[in-house]
Motif scaffolding. Sequence first.
Motif, PDB file in Angstrom:
ATOM      1  N   PRO A 148       0.759  -1.320  -0.035  1.00 45.15           N
ATOM      2  CA  PRO A 148       0.056  -0.102  -0.127  1.00 45.15           C
ATOM      3  C   PRO A 148       0.680   1.355   0.025  1.00 45.15           C
ATOM      4  N   ASN A 149       2.133   1.078   0.526  1.00 38.86           N
ATOM      5  CA  ASN A 149       2.846   2.415   0.537  1.00 38.86           C
ATOM      6  C   ASN A 149       3.943   2.343  -0.415  1.00 38.86           C
ATOM      7  N   GLY A 150       3.827   1.504  -1.589  1.00 38.17           N
ATOM      8  CA  GLY A 150       4.533   1.666  -2.853  1.00 38.17           C
ATOM      9  C   GLY A 150       6.030   0.833  -2.605  1.00 38.17           C
ATOM     10  N   SER A 151       6.050  -0.024  -1.631  1.00 33.92           N
ATOM     11  CA  SER A 151       7.536  -0.785  -1.713  1.00 33.92           C
ATOM     12  C   SER A 151       7.349  -2.122  -2.257  1.00 33.92           C
ATOM     13  N   ALA A 152       8.423  -2.806  -2.876  1.00 38.07           N
ATOM     14  CA  ALA A 152       8.461  -4.228  -3.256  1.00 38.07           C
ATOM     15  C   ALA A 152       9.918  -4.706  -2.995  1.00 38.07           C
ATOM     16  N   ALA A 153       9.674  -5.951  -2.591  1.00 37.72           N
ATOM     17  CA  ALA A 153      11.163  -6.669  -2.290  1.00 37.72           C
ATOM     18  C   ALA A 153      11.694  -6.597  -3.628  1.00 37.72           C
ATOM     19  N   GLY A 206      16.130   0.147   1.414  1.00 39.60           N
ATOM     20  CA  GLY A 206      16.815  -1.119   1.657  1.00 39.60           C
ATOM     21  C   GLY A 206      17.275  -1.870   0.585  1.00 39.60           C
ATOM     22  N   ALA A 207      16.788  -3.046   0.695  1.00 42.52           N
ATOM     23  CA  ALA A 207      17.137  -3.862  -0.146  1.00 42.52           C
ATOM     24  C   ALA A 207      16.166  -4.209  -1.309  1.00 42.52           C
ATOM     25  N   GLY A 208      15.220  -3.337  -1.293  1.00 37.79           N
ATOM     26  CA  GLY A 208      14.080  -3.310  -2.225  1.00 37.79           C
ATOM     27  C   GLY A 208      13.765  -1.937  -3.165  1.00 37.79           C
ATOM     28  N   TRP A 209      12.569  -2.060  -3.578  1.00 37.12           N
ATOM     29  CA  TRP A 209      12.245  -0.579  -4.433  1.00 37.12           C
ATOM     30  C   TRP A 209      10.988  -0.030  -3.935  1.00 37.12           C
ATOM     31  N   ALA A 210      10.964   1.327  -4.300  1.00 38.55           N
ATOM     32  CA  ALA A 210       9.574   1.929  -3.809  1.00 38.55           C
ATOM     33  C   ALA A 210       9.229   2.873  -5.193  1.00 38.55           C
ATOM     34  N   ASN A 211       8.051   2.712  -5.296  1.00 40.67           N
ATOM     35  CA  ASN A 211       7.175   3.778  -6.277  1.00 40.67           C
ATOM     36  C   ASN A 211       6.693   4.676  -5.425  1.00 40.67           C
ATOM     37  N   LEU A 212       7.297   6.032  -5.225  1.00 40.35           N
ATOM     38  CA  LEU A 212       6.638   6.969  -4.755  1.00 40.35           C
ATOM     39  C   LEU A 212       5.749   8.024  -5.560  1.00 40.35           C
ATOM     40  N   LYS A 213       4.428   8.194  -5.083  1.00 41.44           N
ATOM     41  CA  LYS A 213       3.643   9.007  -5.916  1.00 41.44           C
ATOM     42  C   LYS A 213       4.024  10.528  -5.877  1.00 41.44           C
ATOM     43  N   SER A 214       4.830  10.750  -4.747  1.00 36.16           N
ATOM     44  CA  SER A 214       5.581  12.240  -4.833  1.00 36.16           C
ATOM     45  C   SER A 214       6.875  11.817  -4.133  1.00 36.16           C
ATOM     46  N   ARG A 215       7.786  12.628  -4.410  1.00 42.00           N
ATOM     47  CA  ARG A 215       8.920  12.373  -3.627  1.00 42.00           C
ATOM     48  C   ARG A 215       8.778  13.328  -2.499  1.00 42.00           C
ATOM     49  N   SER A 216       8.480  12.909  -1.333  1.00 43.74           N
ATOM     50  CA  SER A 216       8.426  13.498  -0.077  1.00 43.74           C
ATOM     51  C   SER A 216       8.889  12.581   1.101  1.00 43.74           C
ATOM     52  N   VAL A 217       9.331  13.080   2.043  1.00 34.79           N
ATOM     53  CA  VAL A 217      10.075  12.514   3.252  1.00 34.79           C
ATOM     54  C   VAL A 217       9.218  11.457   3.727  1.00 34.79           C
ATOM     55  N   PRO A 218       7.915  11.919   4.066  1.00 36.64           N
ATOM     56  CA  PRO A 218       6.699  11.040   4.924  1.00 36.64           C
ATOM     57  C   PRO A 218       6.635   9.701   3.861  1.00 36.64           C
ATOM     58  N   ALA A 235       9.713   7.468   3.882  1.00 37.08           N
ATOM     59  CA  ALA A 235       9.516   6.809   5.358  1.00 37.08           C
ATOM     60  C   ALA A 235       8.551   5.825   5.384  1.00 37.08           C
ATOM     61  N   ALA A 236       7.233   5.887   4.764  1.00 41.41           N
ATOM     62  CA  ALA A 236       6.218   4.900   4.739  1.00 41.41           C
ATOM     63  C   ALA A 236       6.609   3.614   3.997  1.00 41.41           C
ATOM     64  N   ALA A 237       7.286   3.728   2.826  1.00 36.22           N
ATOM     65  CA  ALA A 237       7.736   2.772   1.871  1.00 36.22           C
ATOM     66  C   ALA A 237       8.827   2.207   2.637  1.00 36.22           C
ATOM     67  N   TYR A 238       9.877   3.038   3.280  1.00 36.28           N
ATOM     68  CA  TYR A 238      10.938   2.139   4.043  1.00 36.28           C
ATOM     69  C   TYR A 238      10.523   1.193   5.230  1.00 36.28           C
ATOM     70  N   LEU A 239       9.454   1.723   5.949  1.00 34.73           N
ATOM     71  CA  LEU A 239       8.987   0.967   7.143  1.00 34.73           C
ATOM     72  C   LEU A 239       8.257  -0.308   6.477  1.00 34.73           C
ATOM     73  N   GLU A 240       7.490   0.035   5.545  1.00 37.01           N
ATOM     74  CA  GLU A 240       6.500  -0.993   4.792  1.00 37.01           C
ATOM     75  C   GLU A 240       7.652  -2.030   4.527  1.00 37.01           C
ATOM     76  N   HIS A 241       8.773  -1.824   3.966  1.00 36.54           N
ATOM     77  CA  HIS A 241       9.681  -2.744   3.338  1.00 36.54           C
ATOM     78  C   HIS A 241      10.421  -3.625   4.292  1.00 36.54           C
TER      79      HIS A 241
END
Length: 638
Positions: A291-296, A328-340, A343-349
């Motif tokens: 949901p927060n855009g991260s994938a392993a 981390g060791a994965g990837w994220a697709n951020l809908k906008s490049r923002s700090v929160p 952070a949400a994608a990182y914690l999710e990963h």
Amino acid sequence: MTNVLRRENIVDFGALAEHTLRYVMSLRNMGAKSVEELLGYLIGLAIRSPVPEMTATESRADSSRIARRRERRRQGAAETLTLSSQLLEDLEVLSHWNVARGAASVSLFGSASPAAEAPDYVVSAAIRLSGLTAYDWVQANSSFESLASLLTAHLRDLSDKELEILTRRIATNKADTLEQVGLDFGVTRERIRQLEAKLKPVLQSWIDPSTALGMRAMALRERIRPVSHIDDVLHDVPSAAGSLLHSELSAWLFLDKIDDDFESEDVWLATPSIQSAKSETTVIFDQVAGPNGSAARDVVRETIGEWSQLTDNRLTEWLEHVGLYRVGAGWANLKSRSVPNFAAAYLEHEGERRSLEQVDAAITWPHSILTLRNALLEDSRFTSVARGEWELASWGGKEYSGIKNAISEALADNGGLVSVQSLIDDLVPRFKVTETSVRAYAAAWPFASEKGIVRLASERKSVRPKPPGLTRNLYAAPGQTRLRIRVTSEHLRGSGSPIAIGAAAALGMTPGEKKTFVGDLGLVTVSWDNQPLMSSIRQILVSLDAAVDDLVFLSVAGDTVTAWTVEPNSDPLIALAETVGSRPTERLDADQLRSKIAQSLELGPDATWHDIEARSAARNEPELADALTAALAVIRDE
């Protein structure tokens, strides 16, 4: 080749058979290469055509011819076969062998190799045919034309005006305007537009699938599909490199300008366009992302890697080109490049709580830890579950609220009684504190601890406040009371915090009272019920741009409060003065400093450095003790 034959009204084999090879080669645009392709096509067609039954006489004649040719070579007769001749002879030998063994209808190239009992010359023929590569054929005929040579041949057929329009308006990285070209030609921009429109169908005819150039374009698109790095393409298709006549572009890039079925961007090629490849990449990624855009990484490799056929290293480069971020060791697709969002994608990963410092270190673009902390505080997606540690609110972790509140919640959840050991098991890992600290909190007001069981206390024992001189983090000054605070994440979240009873008493308060102090940076309210509690000071801290672990002073004079941050100072004497809330504009000498420190600790004006050290030890205050030790070392050296 096809267009030339059609132009000469040679549309079937009957019409072709009426002409000699010399006549065909004399036709305009019909060179040796085109004739060779025509002959190859006819040979291939003959090979694929059904083989009519041969009479016994014909079969014996063919067999005798093959036998005589083989015998001459065995006896050393000089006979050098071209690759074409060798190919035809091998096909003939293998065909006779298949007919002889009753496999006349089996595909020559799809059948298994001859059995061991087959004659040596049959096995040799099969081996040569199965091992033949396109490179062998091209090298043997030495007539393979590169992409650059094919394009250059077409460019030579253009008029000077057409060539200039092509190189200035179409096949260029920076096209001139219609107006610029028109001025140079002495015609209107509309005339240039008309000439350009007439030229485009000509360019499309160059890459018609029936032409040699069209075949190369199709082969190049097939190698690119769906996306490839140019270095990999040129490694596999070196004929796509090379320079062109009348153009600064390389052959493959020139072809890109006239071929709408593939596109380049920087070092990437894609079919039918770069944007379509990017869109497909993000669609596939979003299907496997959380949901927060991260994938392993492994999931990305299995999905996008399988679709794109890129190597691991190239896949990493492509994902970065598309605009995905490493998390981390994965990837994220951020809908906008923002700090929160990061952070949400990182914690999710990561899948578990992480410290503020860990989240901060993972963010790859410039930012401040204060910006990160404030973003986490204000975003409902995050929860602080321990001192300085964060997780996603959707995980359902209990929000960090202080040890006393946690004990109160435990009592409420367990009917008013809870064991000390269960509190230790729960609170030590949550708050990163020692067992001793938990036992002390459980035995202090408003709790009572007896025989390992904690409950709410029925009454409070009277407690005499410590004098200001003995109260930790509290300092006196003429007409002022100064309270030093080490900033925590709870302060920044806007939570209230307890203060010492001695501090409340120094502010002129008694149990049951509530006071509000007003300042330029915000309000501070202190209420004294069971334990003196200071309201939120978040507004003040934000105004000071304070971060976790910063030291901040609140100085109260009457009903007014002022605040400032203690900045690190390399001079131990100035650092000691600032530790007790003094703000010297210049360095004090030893006597002036001693007087300031004695006053702040409510010692007499004649107090010695020994008296000050004793008072510091009684307060059990590490910041003061460290600053005092460093200052005295300098004073004694001087």
